[in-house]
Motif scaffolding. Sequence first.
Motif, short mmCIF file in Angstrom:
data_model
loop_
_atom_site.label_atom_id
_atom_site.label_comp_id
_atom_site.label_asym_id
_atom_site.label_seq_id
_atom_site.Cartn_x
_atom_site.Cartn_y
_atom_site.Cartn_z
N LEU A 660 24.87 -3.64 47.71
CA LEU A 660 25.34 -2.35 47.24
C LEU A 660 24.87 -2.13 45.81
CD1 LEU A 660 27.25 -0.28 48.67
CD2 LEU A 660 29.12 -1.28 47.36
N GLY A 661 24.32 -0.95 45.52
CA GLY A 661 23.94 -0.60 44.16
C GLY A 661 22.86 -1.49 43.59
N GLY A 662 22.74 -1.52 42.24
CA GLY A 662 21.80 -2.40 41.57
C GLY A 662 20.61 -1.67 40.99
N SER A 663 19.76 -2.45 40.30
CA SER A 663 18.55 -1.94 39.67
C SER A 663 17.34 -2.40 40.47
CB SER A 663 18.44 -2.46 38.23
OG SER A 663 19.57 -2.09 37.48
N VAL A 664 16.44 -1.48 40.77
CA VAL A 664 15.22 -1.78 41.52
C VAL A 664 14.03 -1.21 40.76
CG1 VAL A 664 16.39 -1.82 43.76
CG2 VAL A 664 15.46 0.33 42.89
N PRO A 665 12.80 -1.61 41.11
CA PRO A 665 11.63 -1.07 40.38
C PRO A 665 11.56 0.44 40.50
CG PRO A 665 11.01 -2.98 41.69
CD PRO A 665 12.40 -2.62 42.11
N ALA A 666 11.19 1.10 39.40
CA ALA A 666 11.06 2.56 39.38
C ALA A 666 9.63 2.95 39.64
CB ALA A 666 11.52 3.11 38.04
N PRO A 667 9.40 3.84 40.58
CA PRO A 667 8.04 4.35 40.79
C PRO A 667 7.68 5.31 39.65
CG PRO A 667 9.58 5.55 42.17
CD PRO A 667 10.37 4.46 41.49
N ASP A 681 12.41 3.20 31.97
CA ASP A 681 10.94 3.18 32.07
C ASP A 681 10.45 2.36 33.26
OD1 ASP A 681 10.73 4.76 29.86
OD2 ASP A 681 10.50 3.08 28.47
N SER A 682 11.13 1.26 33.56
CA SER A 682 10.63 0.36 34.60
C SER A 682 11.59 0.17 35.76
CB SER A 682 10.31 -1.01 33.99
OG SER A 682 11.47 -1.59 33.43
N GLU A 683 12.84 0.61 35.63
CA GLU A 683 13.82 0.38 36.69
C GLU A 683 14.57 1.66 36.99
OE1 GLU A 683 16.38 -2.86 35.72
OE2 GLU A 683 14.73 -4.26 35.36
N MET A 684 15.08 1.74 38.21
CA MET A 684 15.93 2.85 38.62
C MET A 684 17.10 2.28 39.41
SD MET A 684 13.66 4.44 41.76
CE MET A 684 14.99 5.47 42.37
N LEU A 685 18.11 3.09 39.63
CA LEU A 685 19.27 2.65 40.39
C LEU A 685 19.00 2.80 41.88
CD1 LEU A 685 22.13 4.13 38.19
CD2 LEU A 685 21.16 1.83 38.15
N ALA A 686 19.40 1.80 42.64
CA ALA A 686 19.17 1.80 44.08
C ALA A 686 19.93 2.93 44.75
CB ALA A 686 19.58 0.46 44.68
N ALA A 687 19.30 3.58 45.72
CA ALA A 687 19.90 4.73 46.38
C ALA A 687 20.32 4.42 47.81
CB ALA A 687 18.93 5.91 46.39
N GLN A 688 20.11 3.19 48.29
CA GLN A 688 20.49 2.84 49.66
C GLN A 688 21.31 1.55 49.67
OE1 GLN A 688 16.93 3.16 49.17
NE2 GLN A 688 17.04 5.36 49.56
N ILE A 689 22.20 1.48 50.64
CA ILE A 689 22.87 0.23 50.96
C ILE A 689 21.94 -0.58 51.85
CG2 ILE A 689 24.87 -0.81 52.09
CD1 ILE A 689 26.36 1.85 51.57
N GLY A 704 23.51 6.57 51.08
CA GLY A 704 24.81 6.81 50.49
C GLY A 704 25.31 5.73 49.57
N SER A 705 24.43 4.88 49.07
CA SER A 705 24.87 3.86 48.13
C SER A 705 25.31 4.50 46.82
CB SER A 705 23.73 2.88 47.84
OG SER A 705 24.12 1.95 46.85
N PRO A 706 26.38 3.99 46.19
CA PRO A 706 26.72 4.47 44.85
C PRO A 706 25.60 4.09 43.89
CG PRO A 706 27.96 2.50 45.35
CD PRO A 706 27.24 2.88 46.61
N MET A 707 25.05 5.04 43.17
CA MET A 707 23.93 4.75 42.27
C MET A 707 24.48 4.17 40.98
SD MET A 707 21.23 7.78 43.09
CE MET A 707 19.95 6.96 42.15
N LEU A 708 24.90 2.93 41.06
CA LEU A 708 25.53 2.22 39.96
C LEU A 708 24.98 0.80 39.91
CD1 LEU A 708 29.23 3.25 40.67
CD2 LEU A 708 27.82 4.14 38.82
N LYS A 709 25.11 0.17 38.77
CA LYS A 709 24.82 -1.25 38.64
C LYS A 709 26.06 -1.93 38.08
CE LYS A 709 22.87 -0.88 33.97
NZ LYS A 709 21.75 -1.24 33.10
N ASP A 710 26.08 -3.26 38.18
CA ASP A 710 27.18 -4.07 37.66
C ASP A 710 28.52 -3.62 38.22
OD1 ASP A 710 25.48 -5.65 36.06
OD2 ASP A 710 25.43 -4.11 34.53
#
Length: 778
Positions: A660-667, A681-689, A704-710
């Motif tokens: 759930l959530g987290g930081s992933v590479p940003a296109p 610049d290099s990361e975005m918040l995950a948009a999928q569970i 529908g993942s909450p676009m949050l980290k931590d």
Amino acid sequence: MKTPLILAAGLTLFIAACDNDDDKSSTPETTSTAFTALVGAKDTLVHMRDAKRNDELYRSNEHNCDIANYASCENGQLSLLSGAREIIHDTAAQANKEAHYILKSGKNRIQASLNQLPASRGHQMLEHDGNLMHIGGRNDKGYSATVMMSDDIGRSWKKVEPTTASMPAVADHQVVSKDRTLLLSGGRDTNGAKADMHRSDDNGKSWTPIQPATPITPRYAHQMLLHKGILYMSGGTDGDQVHSDLIKSSDMGETWQDVNPSPHFGARYGHQIISYDGKLWMTGGNDGNSTKDDIWVSEDEGKTWTKLTPSKPIHKRMEHKMVVHQNKMLLLSGKDDQGNWRSDAMSSKDGVAWSTEIPNWKAIKDKARHARSRAEHQAASHKNNLLLSGGVHKSGQILSDVWAKAPEQTEMGLVSSAPEPFDSRQKHHMVNHQGKIIAMGGDDGESLRADMHVSDDEGMSWEMVKPTIINASDIENPTSMDGDGNMTPRSDLQMVSMGNKLFVIGGAETADNNHSEVMMSEDDGKTLSILPFIRVGTVFPQDLAKTGHQAVVHADKIMVIGGKTDETPASTTADVITSADGQAWQKETTNMPATYDHQVVKCHDQLYLIGGRGSDGELRTSNVVMRSDDGTNWTPMATSTMEPIADHKAFCADDNLYVLGGSVPAPTLNASAGEAAAHSDSEMLAAQIQLLGADDSDWRQIDGSPMLKDLQAVEAATSIVQTGGAELAAVAAIAATYDKDMSNKRAMLFGGFCSRLPGASFAFKELNSCCTDRICEK
């Protein structure tokens, strides 16, 4: 004599007069019933805690439903309460339906609504035609043209539906009310400062542009007010220049004249000017170089000004609020240019003698609920109540709360907000311990937390606990206890449940001070014992002083896996440290990679290590998912759809493994304004569970993942409970429950952060700061 009644939603107080008449102007203080609503795509769970037997809970989709004929209202429903802690299954409130509630207790009744204020900064709140108005502002969605109205002292709000000529979408503007007319000036939008003026004669439904004979210069963060029937405007900025003018109009903005004050108080923006005791008063603001702590008064309609010397510091502040309430001037909250944010209220009758009306809440450690420090908020005196709403917190969180103080009260009470299980936080930890959900510590964007919250009803209600250390005298120089015997604050900690014992491991008190002591509780965290450290082999206490680590129970042992030490420079570890009792620890031989901000979870009778960052701080791109039978020997898994990820949360439910959530590479992309908060610049918040089924075949994605980290999430008896987290720029206060298969999410709303429901539009998206069309629509 009215018997007051308080209705709380998610520990949020909705305050009302409680009689059978229509007077909604007084603030009650005796009877209380906690009310929590978890809104889902298909239904809502309503939790009534400590309700009285035979209390009646009515709800429908109509704002003013006649409860005597509730069945004729749209989706009208009635539940007779048993008096026990009960959960009511409600279909009036759904993700695409607004619901309104009335609680009837004997002769007393109170109305509450899930239709709450949008999270806003730079908005306007004022009394107009007997109602409270909320106009414009901005949040993570952008600039707003929304007009909201409340006829019950801010407990519930109704959107004023615009006609053909709606108001402009602006923030940092000014609005005044005179003779049933609303007048709006200036502000800013995506194109910069505005010179516009508009008026509305129908409570904000339609707005007509005003074309002054002498146009005003573009400005925002200025002041506009009425004084002895004359309209005054002062200061502000266009983004480059700070204005120093003072102009007035006797015809509601059609024509303007310079006042030419002397001596001059100087250019400033983010200041306050009010009319009080037949005089004009001005405080604070910023001249473009520094924030002011001065106060000026004029007794001749602004022609001459005198600088006063207050009896005590009123503190440098800008973007604060000054109001007249109960024949006193009140100065509320604000910030300076040195990073100091305030949440106090000071009062004065003469501008010289000042007293503290409400203390700075940051200094009161025992308050679980308080009006947070803020700027760009609003305050108003309305029906003998002092009200404060919205603004932006130091953490960057945009607020949607409304606080009120009645004449007989000494503190502000929360009257309207999307519900919060506990204060905003990230990097906290949460476990399921003997059927109870326990959350501890974290970072609220302003300070680290030392509190614990316990829920025995799957996140519907929470009890705050302040853990105390009971054996500090047995430990030499304990670092986990403060001078009062309480647990010291910490973030990025880990907790594990083993038998009837709860263990707390690691975490940071400061950026360069991680905790090495392991604590244990046998009473759900109310008291903690610092465990003695018994060294086995080459392990040392400092090896447990970690952040970004993981702790799990596997094969009857506690396993601490990976993480980052507080050494200089910090070291990312590739170790597995185990203990059967939390006291005797040893390092195991392992082939795992050096990693932190990863997840380790037990599922399918195996351990899974998912994501994380390497020694260089970047997302690990190889062996993103590994599994192990014993926690020491790790085998990479094929992960065709799992991206490199960190700051996420993994958990196992009904033999399915979820991420759930987290930081992933940003296109590389051109992000819209609504998406900008979800990217760096290099990361975005995950948009999928991400989901891994029991067959371990491969990962699949659920929208529908909450676009949050931590953030944190755990499996409860019948649901998944989620709390906290952060966007890239601000800390969130969020809680939700999911069905075990993640198909239906029931979520509470809080200031500034939307809850995204898979497969459904969210009815409150216009009232919420971070729902973009890309996220919230199908």
